[in-house]
Design a protein around this motif. Structure first.
Motif, short mmCIF file in Angstrom:
data_model
loop_
_atom_site.label_atom_id
_atom_site.label_comp_id
_atom_site.label_asym_id
_atom_site.label_seq_id
_atom_site.Cartn_x
_atom_site.Cartn_y
_atom_site.Cartn_z
N LEU A 133 0.83 -1.20 0.00
CA LEU A 133 0.00 0.00 0.00
C LEU A 133 0.87 1.25 0.00
O LEU A 133 0.54 2.24 -0.68
N ASP A 134 1.97 1.21 0.72
CA ASP A 134 2.92 2.33 0.70
C ASP A 134 3.42 2.56 -0.72
O ASP A 134 3.50 3.72 -1.19
N ALA A 155 0.35 6.49 6.40
CA ALA A 155 -1.02 6.37 5.88
C ALA A 155 -1.37 4.91 5.62
O ALA A 155 -2.47 4.46 5.95
N ALA A 156 -0.44 4.16 5.03
CA ALA A 156 -0.68 2.74 4.77
C ALA A 156 -0.86 1.98 6.08
O ALA A 156 -1.74 1.11 6.20
N SER A 157 -0.05 2.30 7.07
CA SER A 157 -0.15 1.63 8.36
C SER A 157 -1.48 1.93 9.05
O SER A 157 -2.08 1.05 9.67
N LEU A 158 -1.94 3.17 8.94
CA LEU A 158 -3.22 3.54 9.54
C LEU A 158 -4.37 2.78 8.91
O LEU A 158 -5.23 2.23 9.61
N LEU A 159 -4.41 2.74 7.59
CA LEU A 159 -5.52 2.08 6.91
C LEU A 159 -5.53 0.58 7.20
O LEU A 159 -6.56 0.02 7.60
N LEU A 160 -4.40 -0.08 7.01
CA LEU A 160 -4.36 -1.52 7.20
C LEU A 160 -4.46 -1.90 8.67
O LEU A 160 -5.02 -2.95 9.01
N GLY A 161 -3.92 -1.05 9.55
CA GLY A 161 -4.05 -1.32 10.98
C GLY A 161 -5.51 -1.30 11.41
O GLY A 161 -5.95 -2.14 12.20
N ALA A 162 -6.28 -0.36 10.89
CA ALA A 162 -7.70 -0.30 11.22
C ALA A 162 -8.44 -1.52 10.68
O ALA A 162 -9.32 -2.07 11.33
N CYS A 163 -8.06 -1.95 9.48
CA CYS A 163 -8.70 -3.13 8.89
C CYS A 163 -8.37 -4.39 9.71
O CYS A 163 -9.24 -5.25 9.91
N ALA A 164 -7.14 -4.49 10.16
CA ALA A 164 -6.75 -5.65 10.98
C ALA A 164 -7.48 -5.62 12.32
O ALA A 164 -7.95 -6.65 12.81
N GLN A 165 -7.58 -4.44 12.93
CA GLN A 165 -8.24 -4.34 14.23
C GLN A 165 -9.71 -4.72 14.14
O GLN A 165 -10.27 -5.31 15.07
N ARG A 166 -10.34 -4.41 13.03
CA ARG A 166 -11.75 -4.77 12.85
C ARG A 166 -11.97 -6.26 13.00
O ARG A 166 -13.05 -6.71 13.40
N ALA A 167 -10.95 -7.06 12.70
CA ALA A 167 -11.08 -8.51 12.73
C ALA A 167 -11.32 -9.06 14.14
O ALA A 167 -11.92 -10.12 14.30
N PHE A 168 -10.85 -8.32 15.17
CA PHE A 168 -10.98 -8.87 16.53
C PHE A 168 -11.50 -7.89 17.57
O PHE A 168 -11.91 -8.30 18.66
N ALA A 169 -11.52 -6.60 17.26
CA ALA A 169 -11.82 -5.60 18.28
C ALA A 169 -13.27 -5.61 18.73
O ALA A 169 -13.58 -5.12 19.83
N ALA A 185 -15.22 0.43 5.00
CA ALA A 185 -14.17 0.73 4.02
C ALA A 185 -14.34 2.14 3.47
O ALA A 185 -13.35 2.88 3.32
N ALA A 186 -15.57 2.53 3.15
CA ALA A 186 -15.81 3.85 2.58
C ALA A 186 -15.45 4.96 3.56
O ALA A 186 -14.84 5.97 3.19
N ARG A 187 -15.84 4.80 4.83
CA ARG A 187 -15.56 5.83 5.83
C ARG A 187 -14.06 5.92 6.11
O ARG A 187 -13.51 7.01 6.28
N LEU A 188 -13.41 4.77 6.17
CA LEU A 188 -11.97 4.75 6.42
C LEU A 188 -11.22 5.43 5.28
O LEU A 188 -10.33 6.26 5.51
N ALA A 189 -11.58 5.10 4.04
CA ALA A 189 -10.91 5.69 2.89
C ALA A 189 -11.15 7.19 2.82
O ALA A 189 -10.23 7.97 2.54
N ALA A 190 -12.39 7.62 3.08
CA ALA A 190 -12.71 9.05 3.03
C ALA A 190 -11.90 9.83 4.06
O ALA A 190 -11.42 10.94 3.78
N THR A 191 -11.74 9.27 5.24
CA THR A 191 -10.96 9.93 6.28
C THR A 191 -9.49 10.03 5.88
O THR A 191 -8.85 11.08 6.06
N LEU A 192 -8.96 8.95 5.32
CA LEU A 192 -7.56 8.96 4.91
C LEU A 192 -7.33 9.94 3.76
O LEU A 192 -6.36 10.71 3.76
N VAL A 193 -8.22 9.93 2.78
CA VAL A 193 -8.09 10.83 1.63
C VAL A 193 -8.11 12.28 2.10
O VAL A 193 -7.39 13.14 1.57
#
Length: 207
Positions: A133-134, A155-169, A185-193
């Motif tokens: 992603l980087d 930025a890559a770490s933030l997006l993928l870290g949030a996706c990974a956390q969703r798996a168990f949080a 996914a849409a909200r995460l991408a919009a925030t990152l953009v």
């Protein structure tokens, strides 16, 4: 009824066992037995359990790595928000399905260390999606769609870290329900953009 090829049966058996008993306890002997073949036959297709694990991730789960590679090779296509939304969607599904497989490793420190060493030896590991992603974000930076001062690795770490956390949080919540993947996914991408896109950079207030 046509019998599936041995390689397919082995991958299916490995996937099922890794989900049910965990990666740490899914031995090649048990995988071979579940696939209806000998352990020697398993080693004709896969050099180690670690390689088998990687093949399960890359061939049986959402195809995150090819998506990242394709986007990095052709920056400027589509919209940044749309591309990041699809990356976040695929990543969220990938981690949702892979976390139960790998979770058992974290209970056994020495086994986890050996597993990590084996993954490094075959050029794989959980760091690769972040690097992929980087690379995509840096490619978009080069064509002017990501701000020149943006920290693409962060930025890559933030997006993928949030996706990974969703798996168990969300297992600890009352409903134990994860946020719906498309909306997440849409909200995460919009925030990152909003933080890295050239289009969203505020105008320079200086005269």
């Amino acid at each position: 009824m046509e019998t599936k090829p041995a390689r397919v049966r082995i991958l299916e058996a490995a996937h099922e066992l890794m989900l049910t008993v965990g990666l740490a306890r899914a031995t090649t002997k048990e995988i071979a037995r579940a696939a209806g073949c000998s352990e020697a036959a398993l080693y004709k297709y896969f050099d180690s359990k670690e390689e088998l694990f990687v093949r399960v991730l890359t061939e049986r789960l959402p195809r995150l790595t090819p998506l990242l590679s394709g986007l990095a090779a052709a920056p400027g296509q589509g919209t940044l928000a749309g591309n990041l939304t699809e990356i976040a969607r695929q990543a969220a599904l990938f981690y949702e399905q892979s976390f139960p497989i790998a979770a058992s490793l974290y209970a056994e420190t020495q086994l986890k260390r050996r597993h990590d060493e084996a993954l490094r030896a075959i050029g794989s590991g959980p760091h690769l999606p972040i690097e992929g992603l980087d690379a995509y974000l840096r490619a978009e930076q080069a064509v002017g769609r990501v701000r020149a001062d943006a920290d693409t690795y962060a930025a890559a770490s933030l997006l993928l870290g949030a996706c990974a956390q969703r798996a168990f949080a969300y297992d600890a919540t009352e409903t134990r329900e994860r946020p719906p993947v498309d909306e997440f996914a849409a909200r995460l991408a919009a925030t990152l953009v909003g933080g890295i896109s050239v289009a969203d950079t505020p105008d320079d207030p200086r005269p």
